[in-house]
Write an enzyme that holds these catalytic residues in place. Structure first.
Site, PDB file in Angstrom:
ATOM      1  N   ARG B 189      47.937  52.005  48.363  1.00 59.98           N
ATOM      2  CA  ARG B 189      46.865  52.858  48.860  1.00 59.98           C
ATOM      3  C   ARG B 189      45.551  52.140  48.585  1.00 59.98           C
ATOM      4  O   ARG B 189      45.413  51.460  47.554  1.00 59.98           O
ATOM      5  CB  ARG B 189      46.846  54.231  48.139  1.00 59.98           C
ATOM      6  CG  ARG B 189      47.915  55.209  48.632  1.00 59.98           C
ATOM      7  CD  ARG B 189      47.627  55.660  50.059  1.00 59.98           C
ATOM      8  NE  ARG B 189      48.607  56.619  50.560  1.00 59.98           N
ATOM      9  CZ  ARG B 189      49.712  56.267  51.223  1.00 59.98           C
ATOM     10  NH1 ARG B 189      49.971  55.001  51.455  1.00 59.98           N
ATOM     11  NH2 ARG B 189      50.542  57.202  51.664  1.00 59.98           N
ATOM     12  N   GLU B 218      40.327  54.660  55.828  1.00 62.43           N
ATOM     13  CA  GLU B 218      41.010  54.001  56.940  1.00 62.43           C
ATOM     14  C   GLU B 218      40.597  54.723  58.224  1.00 62.43           C
ATOM     15  O   GLU B 218      40.877  55.912  58.357  1.00 62.43           O
ATOM     16  CB  GLU B 218      42.538  54.093  56.778  1.00 62.43           C
ATOM     17  CG  GLU B 218      43.097  53.137  55.751  1.00 62.43           C
ATOM     18  CD  GLU B 218      44.538  53.435  55.358  1.00 62.43           C
ATOM     19  OE1 GLU B 218      45.228  54.169  56.103  1.00 62.43           O
ATOM     20  OE2 GLU B 218      44.980  52.935  54.308  1.00 62.43           O
ATOM     21  N   HIS B 237      47.299  50.034  58.410  1.00 68.23           N
ATOM     22  CA  HIS B 237      48.305  50.901  57.777  1.00 68.23           C
ATOM     23  C   HIS B 237      49.566  50.999  58.630  1.00 68.23           C
ATOM     24  O   HIS B 237      49.945  52.090  59.082  1.00 68.23           O
ATOM     25  CB  HIS B 237      47.723  52.290  57.502  1.00 68.23           C
ATOM     26  CG  HIS B 237      48.488  53.019  56.420  1.00 68.23           C
ATOM     27  ND1 HIS B 237      47.906  53.926  55.568  1.00 68.23           N
ATOM     28  CD2 HIS B 237      49.786  52.975  56.042  1.00 68.23           C
ATOM     29  CE1 HIS B 237      48.804  54.405  54.723  1.00 68.23           C
ATOM     30  NE2 HIS B 237      49.954  53.843  55.005  1.00 68.23           N
TER      31      HIS B 237
END
Lengths: 282, 271
Positions: B189, B218, B237
């Site tokens: 993360r 993000e 991601h």
């Protein structure tokens, strides 16, 4: 100076070894190559001048296998495409549009199971891939079992089943254009072609057409013909192609080891001893 | 719930009196306030193990792409200005190098299995040491102190989940302990890394490079310094982003939802 030269260490295929050069170096005893491929040398011509030749096979295998895996993963996960999305000035993208294909459980077909091909098999096994291979000769049973590789005597059988086709042969008259229109059409439309051998092993025009028309899904090429490609070449514009600038052994460690091997070969030749990695014209 | 949307807060929960279950895609649940949801009697599920292989694969893909300068190489190969490939352009070898895995859960272990085939030396740091057989199977050496791992690794790969304890786990101090030739790879993360400290470390060559599938936020704002650096790869991601895995995730989420609505035991319930 030309009378003093007894050895040449070939770095990225330079200097070009032709009749003119050989005639101008009467005391040349050995040409040592910085890599394993010898397709850029006229072996018979060189041997005709009484000059010995050597390559560096050991140092290249891990780095080149790593390059093969890097390209396989980059292509499967669309790394170059998503890099551009993440770094682009626009933030608009739909997550569902950037899905890649799974590597685990997929079938890898290795064409050319020499030292490099075998190291690729070792890596692919750890990624839980199913491994098929095609080679001039079948490997020993223990070698096959160690990586779970299944021999395909006919290349067609490999091409029809593989999700990823990795080309790892040396360039010879027999492997020139080994992968052409026929072979590409045998491949699955969802398959990826990865070439880490030599550009001339693949029929580039056939590859362009296959990629444009969806005959195969994608390609990742560390080698092309020529290198670099002309700037207007269609391969440079296709979205489903990753091209890298012949990275194969371009690491600090590999280059150091390749040079060590070459020096060993040169010293042996100059001392009249048997050369560790001598290459003879077949 | 996909990509952490919608945001689950008090307002939303109050407006949905009959909400029984929140099925979250992926394994991370750091975006959910579990206590809050529990207080409203809403159950939570995730998709824990199905994402492990693809995420481990991506970790390896980033390590290889970074060390071999794949993206730079691609740009060189296709650039209209390229006339030849320079002979002195080199990357760093992965085979035989030392990989330090921070967080040896399911994903971390799968990375270790893959790295072993590259003849890498594997160090790992984890809350608990793994069993001897598990360690020997991948040749992994336990580093009780994270410092030992940081000082010896050529590649540091983060696979922890985000908790108050792992928040900013990698900060200025940890980056300075790393080798100047080392690469940081983050597939956990964004908040596990102190991003400002990372920017400084990369600018001042405290570490060599970074490859990040996750950032905070993000996506990053388009003027963020990380986006301008040459020695960094950022991906949006995509840890679990393959067709097959996303289908399986959807199936698992549907199963959990159906069970939740029928009052049956929920597969992959998060307590």
């Amino acid at each position: 100076l030309s009378k003093k030269i007894q050895a040449i260490y070939l770095w990225w295929h330079k200097p070009v070894i032709d009749q003119e050069l050989l005639q101008s170096l009467p005391n040349l005893k050995v040409i040592a190559n910085s890599g394993v491929g010898m397709d850029h040398l006229d072996l018979k011509l060189v041997a005709g001048f009484g000059v010995k030749m050597a390559n560096a096979p050991r140092a290249v295998s891990s780095s080149t296998a790593d390059t093969g895996m890097a390209l396989l993963l980059a292509s499967a996960r669309r790394l170059v495409e998503v890099y551009h999305i993440a770094h682009s000035s626009s933030m608009n993208y739909c997550e569902a549009d950037i899905l890649g294909v799974e590597v685990a459980g997929a079938t890898l077909g290795i064409i050319g199971m020499g030292s490099i091909g075998y190291k690729i098999a070792l890596r692919a096994k750890a990624f839980e891939m199913n491994i098929l291979y095609h080679n001039r000769t079948q490997r020993k049973a223990q070698e096959e079992q160690a990586v779970g590789a299944i021999y395909c005597e006919k290349i067609d059988s490999l091409l029809q089943q593989a999700d990823f086709v990795m080309v790892v042969v040396s360039l010879t008259p027999q492997t020139h254009n080994l992968i052409g229109k026929r072979e590409l059409e045998l491949m699955k439309s969802t398959a990826t072609l990865i070439n880490i051998s030599r550009g001339a092993v693949v029929d580039q025009e056939a590859l362009v057409r296959a990629l444009q028309t969806g005959v195969i899904r994608a390609a990742a090429l560390d080698v092309t013909y020529p290198e670099p490609l002309p700037r207007d070449h269609p391969l440079l514009k296709l979205k489903n192609v990753i091209i890298t600038p012949h990275l194969g052994i371009k690491t600090d460690k590999a280059m150091y080891m390749v040079t060590e091997e070459a020096v060993e070969n040169i010293l042996a030749a100059l001392n009249g001893l048997s050369i560790p990695n001598e290459v003879l014209p077949s | 719930m996909w990509y952490h949307r919608p945001v689950i807060n008090k307002e939303l929960l109050q407006s949905l009196p009959n909400l029984k279950i929140v099925a979250s895609s992926g394994v991370g649940i750091d975006h959910l306030d579990l206590n809050l949801l529990s207080s409203y009697g809403v159950k939570v599920s995730n998709t824990p193990f199905i994402v492990s292989t693809d995420t481990a694969d991506l970790g390896m893909a980033l390590m290889l792409a970074s060390s071999r300068r794949l993206v730079e190489g691609y740009k060189m190969a296709v650039s209209p200005d390229t006339e030849y490939f320079p002979a002195d352009w080199l990357g760093t070898e992965v085979s035989g190098a030392t990989l330090g895995i921070v967080g040896m859960g399911t994903i971390g272990y799968k990375v270790a299995e893959r790295a072993k085939s590259f003849e890498m030396k594997i160090l790992y740091h984890n809350r608990n040491q793994r069993k001897k057989e598990e360690e020997s199977a991948v040749g992994a050496v336990y580093c009780k102190k994270i410092d030992d791992l940081l000082q010896q690794s050529d590649f540091v790969l983060l696979t922890v989940n985000l908790t108050p304890q792992t928040h900013k786990l990698i900060g200025k101090r940890e980056l300075e302990l790393m080798k100047p030739t080392a690469t940081l790879i983050n597939i956990s993360r964004g908040l596990v890394v102190d991003q400002d400290a990372l920017v400084e470390a990369l600018q001042n060559k405290i570490i060599k490079a970074a490859a990040l599938d996750v950032t905070y936020p993000e996506p990053l704002p388009r003027d963020h310094p990380l986006l301008k650096m040459k020695n960094i790869i950022i991906t949006p991601h995509i840890g679990s982003a393959t067709k097959k895995t996303r289908c399986s995730m959807m199936e698992e989420m549907s199963e959990s939802i159906q069970a939740g609505l029928a009052g049956l035991p929920i597969p992959h319930e998060v307590l």
